[in-house]
Scaffold this motif. Structure first.
Motif, mmCIF file in Angstrom:
data_model
loop_
_atom_site.group_PDB
_atom_site.id
_atom_site.type_symbol
_atom_site.label_atom_id
_atom_site.label_comp_id
_atom_site.label_asym_id
_atom_site.label_seq_id
_atom_site.Cartn_x
_atom_site.Cartn_y
_atom_site.Cartn_z
ATOM 1 N N THR A 186 0.845 -1.197 0.000
ATOM 2 C CA THR A 186 0.000 0.000 0.000
ATOM 3 C C THR A 186 0.881 1.248 0.000
ATOM 4 N N GLN A 187 1.916 1.193 0.831
ATOM 5 C CA GLN A 187 2.859 2.316 0.879
ATOM 6 C C GLN A 187 3.527 2.518 -0.482
ATOM 7 N N ASP A 188 3.824 1.398 -1.148
ATOM 8 C CA ASP A 188 4.457 1.487 -2.469
ATOM 9 C C ASP A 188 3.572 2.217 -3.479
ATOM 10 N N ARG A 189 2.262 2.172 -3.242
ATOM 11 C CA ARG A 189 1.356 2.894 -4.145
ATOM 12 C C ARG A 189 1.334 4.392 -3.839
ATOM 13 N N GLY A 190 2.138 4.795 -2.876
ATOM 14 C CA GLY A 190 2.207 6.217 -2.537
ATOM 15 C C GLY A 190 1.186 6.632 -1.499
ATOM 16 N N ILE A 191 0.555 5.638 -0.850
ATOM 17 C CA ILE A 191 -0.470 5.956 0.142
ATOM 18 C C ILE A 191 0.165 6.004 1.532
ATOM 19 N N THR A 192 -0.131 7.065 2.252
ATOM 20 C CA THR A 192 0.350 7.211 3.619
ATOM 21 C C THR A 192 -0.529 6.355 4.537
ATOM 22 N N VAL A 193 0.083 5.683 5.510
ATOM 23 C CA VAL A 193 -0.686 4.795 6.375
ATOM 24 C C VAL A 193 -0.551 5.243 7.828
ATOM 25 N N LEU A 194 -1.701 5.264 8.507
ATOM 26 C CA LEU A 194 -1.725 5.558 9.942
ATOM 27 C C LEU A 194 -2.476 4.411 10.589
ATOM 28 N N LEU A 195 -1.875 3.749 11.581
ATOM 29 C CA LEU A 195 -2.555 2.576 12.123
ATOM 30 C C LEU A 195 -2.493 2.486 13.641
ATOM 31 N N ILE A 196 -3.529 1.832 14.182
ATOM 32 C CA ILE A 196 -3.559 1.467 15.595
ATOM 33 C C ILE A 196 -3.374 -0.036 15.620
ATOM 34 N N GLU A 197 -2.505 -0.550 16.488
ATOM 35 C CA GLU A 197 -2.358 -1.997 16.524
ATOM 36 C C GLU A 197 -1.798 -2.415 17.881
ATOM 37 N N HIS A 198 -2.291 -3.554 18.356
ATOM 38 C CA HIS A 198 -1.774 -4.087 19.620
ATOM 39 C C HIS A 198 -0.661 -5.100 19.387
ATOM 40 N N ASP A 199 -0.626 -5.657 18.181
ATOM 41 C CA ASP A 199 0.403 -6.643 17.866
ATOM 42 C C ASP A 199 1.738 -5.923 17.713
ATOM 43 N N MET A 200 2.550 -5.986 18.785
ATOM 44 C CA MET A 200 3.793 -5.202 18.797
ATOM 45 C C MET A 200 4.754 -5.658 17.705
ATOM 46 N N GLY A 201 4.699 -6.949 17.372
ATOM 47 C CA GLY A 201 5.562 -7.446 16.307
ATOM 48 C C GLY A 201 5.304 -6.671 15.026
ATOM 49 N N LEU A 202 4.033 -6.557 14.669
ATOM 50 C CA LEU A 202 3.657 -5.851 13.448
ATOM 51 C C LEU A 202 4.065 -4.381 13.535
ATOM 52 N N VAL A 203 3.718 -3.756 14.644
ATOM 53 C CA VAL A 203 3.964 -2.326 14.812
ATOM 54 C C VAL A 203 5.454 -2.019 14.668
ATOM 55 N N MET A 204 6.263 -2.806 15.363
ATOM 56 C CA MET A 204 7.702 -2.537 15.367
ATOM 57 C C MET A 204 8.308 -2.787 13.982
ATOM 58 N N GLU A 205 7.725 -3.764 13.274
ATOM 59 C CA GLU A 205 8.307 -4.099 11.987
ATOM 60 C C GLU A 205 7.933 -3.112 10.891
ATOM 61 N N VAL A 206 6.690 -2.678 10.916
ATOM 62 C CA VAL A 206 6.191 -1.953 9.753
ATOM 63 C C VAL A 206 6.249 -0.425 9.903
ATOM 64 N N CYS A 207 6.156 0.069 11.124
ATOM 65 C CA CYS A 207 6.028 1.517 11.298
ATOM 66 C C CYS A 207 7.387 2.215 11.293
ATOM 67 N N GLU A 208 7.372 3.405 10.699
ATOM 68 C CA GLU A 208 8.588 4.211 10.729
ATOM 69 C C GLU A 208 8.593 5.115 11.942
ATOM 70 N N LYS A 209 7.401 5.485 12.367
ATOM 71 C CA LYS A 209 7.288 6.364 13.522
ATOM 72 C C LYS A 209 6.145 5.857 14.400
ATOM 73 N N LEU A 210 6.314 5.972 15.715
ATOM 74 C CA LEU A 210 5.245 5.586 16.634
ATOM 75 C C LEU A 210 4.857 6.777 17.495
ATOM 76 N N VAL A 211 3.573 6.881 17.758
ATOM 77 C CA VAL A 211 3.068 7.881 18.690
ATOM 78 C C VAL A 211 2.394 7.106 19.809
ATOM 79 N N VAL A 212 2.794 7.372 21.058
ATOM 80 C CA VAL A 212 2.252 6.622 22.186
ATOM 81 C C VAL A 212 1.279 7.510 22.965
#
Lengths: 332, 256, 237, 301
Positions: free
Chosen positions: B197-223
């Motif tokens: 999705t990011q490759d299509r030029g779409i910006t992504v904002l997500l909420i997630e509890h799965d820390m594995g996913l969050v840590m792997e995919v996100c460039e920035k985190l807001v807590v």
């Protein structure tokens, strides 16, 4: 497996065809009494189709549709008796008044949730009836209504006899079916279904739900207004009691009984609700008793109605598996 | 260059402050994660961005324009699409028709076009159908176009919501717990989907509890905790941040 | 044996959700049922509680068939559930929620004793007892859901995803309390997606996949089983 | 002043009757999310059963006026309550899992059925309650005359409402009813027999409606098989006005509607009496979409 379902020709189309042919020749086989019964069936079928946009497709509780029907009938009656404007030319005027009226009253209440909307529509229906009885603006003729509405004239032919009305009404019905069928298989029709299914999700998918609710109300009301015009010229008299709460209930019931959101369902519903009680005329008093019980029994055994809608069809092209953009085939 | 900027956003429900003076930015083309304990106000932030709620104070700037106070469908048509924490599909409609809902805001035909099938209307319908099928393929549900959405598995329902959101042609995609109810394999392919999705030029904002996913995919985190922002940074910075550890991750006595 | 599920089948409409599963629960155990969403874990619990009609098999509680009893009778037998998503009565007070948990028990002294015990387990609930349950935080609502289930004096407590949506720090608090509840003599059946925490707490575990039990072992063996590690514990990243 | 006072007390009495009927709508709605359109006809049945029992048993002659009427009321309430339970079992229970619109049509069908049943048994003409069952005393309060009947109706309906309110709020069974209204599945997990709760609701609501029917018979003296639809619609309006599903709301809505109607008919226009009530309803819903006492719950998204 994906199949190109659009290519298949469902058997039910044959049944529809036979029904259409039967309807086309019905007046030749029936006496004027039964032709008139079918005329009523036709009027209610169109009313049902107009209400179906609101109740069936959009899922909005409307138990006051008779108010819009009344608006159309009275508009035609007043303009025809006062200014001698031919009935059929008044169709657009009736549609406009009924639609405009729907817009004005629905605008502030359209966001109310289901049951609240239901009571408000009942209330509006009652307010209109009371206003007509009280001869509002001195133009509605009070409890007696308005007499002397002229017959429709089409290409110089005065429509007078039941079988003449039959063709007028059923051609109107056929046009309605055709246009509404296309409408429900369009962007507009889908939008109504989305808001019926989940309003928050529809709005979140970019659909202006308030607009579509209003549009359904206004279009449904305008159509009912046109039916009102035909009704006025068929009866040659309109009075408040023709537009009471039970009229709205009948329109509502025939939709649910026949199949909410389904055009064949609504037509079937009109035949059952309007036609069947005529068949049981012999039972006199017990007729309505049986009718009420039948509604209950029917809902218990077939709550989705007799002919529920079929899923829409889309021409899905067969796709080349090697061209798939996705890396995982969908799991089940 | 930031695509979305929240400035001092505050939302109160009665006496309760659900979101308290929150500010952060999402850069164009980035993947930002919003994390924090349950009830911290993350979903409320999303609902403020998408216009489901109106903020009491603060601004939301999307692509240089303030969007707070606009209606949801307007915000969607400006280019913000979302999925829901509790899946909200049109249950009695097919997967394809669910995605067509997303195409709606890029189409024009109305009552007249629908009734009379004008050439423009036909062309538009065909294009929408093609796009909807392409989005279904993109999330891996191409084979399930005809399936009633309620008959899809839980994980596939989440994917269908993403396809519906993508069909609105968003510039910002907001995902609310996209991996909720997915198993490991499904989560892995979700990670790849988010990247594509990011490759299509779409910006992504997500909420997630799965820390594995969050840590792997996100460039920035807001807590976020108790409605307020307590930290912001790269996943590595967040992992080390003592306030975050205390509030959210817990003292890691034995885990992982 | 306290609870025995034999060849249980459940259907939703035409779709079979459980394809004949077998589960045993001994007195005093904590048994966990693991699996991804949609595997049939909650369906199993709801079948035990009588919320779900079964289409085949048996559920025996101390040898007598539970699946022939209505839901309210099953609660009286001593099986209560803290359901998925907590489902507290939001517009009732915390105290009223707890009293409803004791609906089947007509002995005020017993209720008082249980209430005191629950307030010891979850002091937060006592502080908030006059508050509407809907105004509690997620963690507090979970405590209330468990407390409410305990008010029915269960022999078996069924917990459906108590960690769902809670911050790790709260999960630990809740699971410590579950251990304490178990030590006081209540048998626990724990349905979880959070496999690691669940296996650390439980004695034995079952792994479900799309309506079948695919593994059954002691919790320790499951925890060290490479298949389970790969599928449910995030493998070794 | 006296005219106003007469309208006020009349409005309060009518309002009490509306409130009693509204409670039936609101309780059923609370637990089943169903608008019981047949409820107005259960009210009609109360009026007719009251008449039949009154003339056949003549309790007021055997037991004295007041005890006789009280025993009569209890009998009517019991009978109408049982009819309510039967109605639910026959027309609504099989539809618990069906789409909501189907249940509405079933309710409309049941309404048509009951209305025509009453007409077939008792005829389409107005029926008259015997005169002078209760003394036509007029008492004077602060120099203003007021018929005793009005006071009795108001006191009785307030008494029933308070009793119901305490039962729902304070008793264990009442709490179970509230729990079932919030989440039936969770209520079953508490060991509550939800079917029994629904039966109870379908007993209490119609019983109160039946009592209201008897009151109307005694107060106005004449009854008709179609009366249920007007009263039912008004009471339903009252329930929505107060916030449907909300028991105090139904009471407030009922009393308010009675007052609006009575004062509106007196000071605005008698011919527009029924329309005034609906206009007020619409106006209130535009300002407060959940009714007067309905909670404004932010939908969880």
């Amino acid at each position: 497996m994906m199949q190109n379902t659009a290519e298949k020709f469902p058997k039910r189309y044959i049944v529809y065809g036979i029904c259409a042919v039967l309807l086309a020749f019905a007046p030749l086989l029936l006496d004027s009494y039964w032709t008139d019964v079918l005329n009523n069936v036709g009027l209610y079928a169109i009313l049902g189709l107009s209400l179906n946009l609101i109740v069936g497709h959009s899922g909005l509780f409307n138990l006051g549709h008779a108010a819009f029907y009344a608006m159309g009938a009275y508009t035609a009656a007043i303009l025809n008796t006062l200014f001698k404007i031919p009935i059929l030319l008044l169709l657009p005027a009736s549609a406009l008044t009924a639609g405009l009226f729907a817009l004005i009253i629905a605008r502030p209440i359209i966001h109310l949730r289901g049951d609240y909307l239901c009571i408000v529509t009942i209330g509006v229906g009652e307010i209109i009836r009371i206003a007509l009885i009280n001869d509002i603006f001195g133009i509605t003729g009070g409890a007696n209504g308005i007499f002397g509405i002229s017959r429709p004239v089409l290409f110089g032919l005065k429509i007078n006899k039941p079988y003449e009305f039959y063709y007028l009404i059923w051609i109107f019905a056929a046009v309605t079916v055709f246009l509404f069928f296309r409408l429900e298989n369009s962007r507009f029709g889908r939008a109504l279904n989305y808001l019926r299914e989940d309003e928050v999700a529809a709005e979140g998918s970019g659909i202006n739900t308030a607009y579509y609710k209003l549009a359904a109300f206004v279009l449904g009301a305008a159509w009912a207004g046109m039916v009102g015009t035909i009704y006025a010229s068929k009866m040659m008299i309109v009075s408040p009691e023709s537009f009471n709460f039970w009229e709205s209930v009948i329109m509502f019931t025939l939709i649910i009984l026949g199949g909410s959101g389904s055009i064949p369902g609504v037509l079937m519903g009109a035949f059952l609700i309007i036609g069947l009680p005529e068949v049981f005329r012999g039972f006199a008093n017990a007729r309505m008793l049986i009718f009420g019980a039948a509604m209950v029994v029917m809902m218990i055994f077939r709550p989705q109605g007799i002919l529920p809608p079929h899923p829409r069809k889309y021409p899905i092209p067969r796709m080349d598996k090697t061209n798939r953009m996705s890396e995982n085939e969908g799991t089940s | 260059m930031s695509l979305l900027r929240l400035e001092n956003l505050t939302k109160k429900f009665g006496g309760l402050t659900a979101v308290n003076n929150v500010s952060f930015e999402s850069g164009q083309g980035s993947i930002v994660g919003l994390i924090g304990p349950n009830g911290a106000g993350k979903t409320t932030v999303f609902n403020l961005i998408t216009g489901n709620y109106q903020p009491n104070e603060g601004n939301i700037i999307f692509d240089g324009q303030p969007i707070a106070g606009l209606l949801t469908h307007k915000i969607v048509s400006m280019g913000i699409a979302r999925t829901f924490q509790t899946i909200r599909l049109f249950k009695n409609l097919s997967a394809l028709e669910n995605v067509l809902a997303g195409c709606h805001c890029r189409m024009k035909s109305g009552i007249f076009g629908g009734m009379f099938r004008t050439p423009a209307q036909k062309r538009e319908e065909r294009e929408a159908l093609e796009q909807a099928l392409a989005e279904l393929d993109f999330v891996g549900l191409g084979e399930q176009a005809d399936v009633l959405s309620s008959n899809l598995s839980y994980g596939n329902q989440r994917l269908l919501e993403i396809a519906r959101a993508l069909a609105t042609r968003p510039r910002l995609l907001i995902l609310d717990e996209p991996a909720g109810g997915m198993n490991e394999q499904e989560t892995d392919s979700l990670i790849r989907l988010i990247r594509r999705t990011q490759d299509r030029g779409i910006t992504v904002l997500l909420i997630e509890h799965d820390m594995g996913l969050v840590m792997e995919v996100c460039e920035k985190l807001v807590v976020i905790e108790y409605g307020g922002k307590i930290a912001e940074g790269t996943p590595d910075e967040i992992k080390e941040n003592p306030r975050v550890i205390e509030a959210y991750l817990g003292t890691e006595e034995e885990d992982e | 044996m306290l609870l025995e599920i034999k060849n249980l089948r459940v259907k939703y409409g035409n779709v079979e959700a459980l394809h004949g599963i077998n589960i045993r629960v001994e007195e005093g155990e904590i048994v966990t049922i693991l699996g991804a969403n949609g595997a049939g874990k909650s369906t199993t619990l709801n079948a035990i509680c009588g919320l779900m009609k079964i289409s085949g098999g048996e559920i025996l509680f101390r040898g007598s068939p539970l699946h022939k009893m209505p839901a309210d009778q099953i609660v009286k037998e001593g099986i209560t559930q803290s359901p998925e998503g907590r489902r507290v009565f939001g517009t009732l007070t915390v105290r009223e929620n707890l009293n409803l948990g004791a609906f089947t028990i007509n002995d005020p002294r017993k209720n008082k004793k249980n209430l005191d015990w629950i307030f010891r387990l979850f002091p937060r609930l006592e502080e908030r007892s006059g508050q509407l349950a809907g105004t509690l935080s997620g963690g507090e609502q979970q405590m209330l859901a468990i407390g409410r289930a305990l008010m029915g004096q269960p022999r078996i407590l069924l917990l459906d995803e108590p960690s769902l949506g809670l911050a790790p720090i709260l999960v630990k608090t809740i699971f410590d309390t579950v251990k304490e509840i178990n030590k006081s003599g209540v048998t626990v059946v724990l349905v979880e997606q959070n496999a690691r925490v669940a296996l650390k707490l439980a004695h034995r575990g079952y792994v479900m996949e799309v309506g079948n039990i695919v593994m059954e072992d002691s919790a320790a063996s499951l925890l060290s089983n490479p298949d389970v590690q790969n599928a449910y514990l995030g493998g070794k990243k | 002043m006296e005219f106003f006072f007469q309208q006020l007390t009349n409005g309060l009495a009518i309002g009490g009757i509306y409130a009693l009927i509204a409670l039936g709508y609101t309780m059923v709605y609370g637990v089943l999310k169903l608008i019981n359109f047949a409820h107005g006809d259960l009210f009609t049945m109360g009026a007719y059963l009251g008449l039949t029992l009154l003339t056949s048993l003549a309790l007021h002659q055997h037991l004295g006026a007041f005890p006789g009427v009280i025993v009569l009321a209890v009998m009517v309430m019991g009978l109408v309550g049982i009819i309510g339970i039967l109605l639910d079992q026959a027309a609504y229970r099989p539809l618990r899992e069906s789409p909501r619109l189907s249940a509405v049509v079933s309710a409309l069908g049941a309404s048509i059925f009951f209305q025509n049943l009453v007409m077939m048994v008792y005829g389409a003409k107005y029926q008259y309650y015997p005169k002078n069952i209760l003394p036509k005393t007029v008492i004077t309060i602060m120099g203003l005359p007021i018929p005793l009947m009005r006071i009795l109706i108001l006191l009785t309906s307030v008494f029933m409402m308070v009793a119901l309110y305490l039962f729902i709020q304070k008793s264990k069974v009442g709490t179970a009813i509230r729990a079932a209204a919030i989440d039936q599945g969770a209520a079953r997990l508490m060991g509550i027999n939800v079917n029994r709760v629904i039966m109870l609701v379908f007993f209490i609501g119609p019983a109160l409606g039946g009592a209201a029917g008897l009151m109307v018979g005694l107060y106005y003296g004449q009854i008709n098989f179609t009366m249920g639809w007007v009263y039912g619609l008004k009471a339903f309006t009252a329930a929505i006005l107060g916030g449907i599903g909300n028991i105090p709301g139904a009471m407030v809505g009922g009393i308010l509607l009675g007052l609006i109607e009575s004062l509106g008919a007196a000071y605005i226009s008698l011919a527009w009496k029924d329309a005034i009530a609906f206009c007020v309803l619409i106006a209130i819903l535009i300002v407060r979409p959940t009714g007067l006492l309905g909670e404004r719950v932010a939908e969880k998204i």
